[in-house]
Design a protein around this motif. Sequence first.
Motif, short mmCIF file in Angstrom:
data_model
loop_
_atom_site.label_atom_id
_atom_site.label_comp_id
_atom_site.label_asym_id
_atom_site.label_seq_id
_atom_site.Cartn_x
_atom_site.Cartn_y
_atom_site.Cartn_z
N LYS A 162 2.67 -12.18 -11.63
CA LYS A 162 1.28 -11.79 -11.29
C LYS A 162 0.65 -11.02 -12.44
O LYS A 162 -0.51 -11.20 -12.76
N THR A 163 1.42 -10.16 -13.09
CA THR A 163 0.93 -9.36 -14.21
C THR A 163 0.61 -10.25 -15.42
O THR A 163 -0.41 -10.04 -16.09
N ARG A 193 0.84 -1.21 0.00
CA ARG A 193 0.00 0.00 0.00
C ARG A 193 0.87 1.26 0.00
O ARG A 193 0.65 2.18 -0.79
N LYS A 235 2.60 1.70 -3.37
CA LYS A 235 1.64 2.14 -4.39
C LYS A 235 1.34 3.63 -4.27
O LYS A 235 1.31 4.36 -5.26
N LEU A 253 1.93 -1.68 -11.17
CA LEU A 253 1.49 -2.98 -11.64
C LEU A 253 0.79 -3.73 -10.51
O LEU A 253 0.86 -3.34 -9.35
N THR A 254 0.13 -4.80 -10.87
CA THR A 254 -0.53 -5.63 -9.87
C THR A 254 0.53 -6.31 -9.01
O THR A 254 1.45 -6.95 -9.53
N LEU A 255 0.40 -6.16 -7.72
CA LEU A 255 1.37 -6.75 -6.80
C LEU A 255 0.88 -8.10 -6.29
O LEU A 255 -0.33 -8.32 -6.17
N GLU A 311 -0.26 -10.91 -3.79
CA GLU A 311 -1.02 -10.76 -2.56
C GLU A 311 -0.21 -11.14 -1.33
O GLU A 311 -0.50 -10.66 -0.23
N ILE A 335 6.11 -9.85 -9.31
CA ILE A 335 5.21 -8.86 -9.91
C ILE A 335 4.96 -9.20 -11.38
O ILE A 335 3.82 -9.17 -11.86
#
Length: 166
Positions: free
Chosen positions: A163-164, A115, A118, A129-131, A133, A160
């Motif tokens: 995940k992307t 968080r 970001k 990018l999508t991190l 979890e 990362i």
Amino acid sequence: MIEGAMGTSYEADLYKWSLEQAALLRALPADTGLDIENLAEEIEAAGRREIKEVSQALLRILSHLIRVAIAPDEDRAVYYDGDMPEMLDSYYFVDALPVQRQYIDLPQIWRLAARNAKITLEDLRVEVLTLPESCPLSLDQLLGKEFDHREATAIIRQAIEAKTRG
């Protein structure tokens, strides 16, 4: 080695020792003249403080590593923490606390670090990018004497990217 009356040594597990010592104090008769409750709370706080310091160090380091993994060429993201080199140098103190690892909440620290990273990157207008979890690094990797921030950054970057793609 200082042994607590309940068996846990101060050096082996400060947090557990502090809880045991506080319980022993609270079991004393009230007419001892001691401020038992405040003494017990202070001893418990000493144990929590050590865990909090390690957790805060991990939070700062993971936030930094995430920023570097996402924006390695963005100087403002990479050097957002001006004292990060000193932080990494002083970070190795945590290896002195092997037993305390059981009290460190890595999933929560990862969520907060993600968080924070970001927010910083969005403020710098860097695409986030999508991190993952969960943290792609284990506590053993993060707290070991062989910790290498470049290797840790590469592991986070690979997680990362995976995940992307996935």
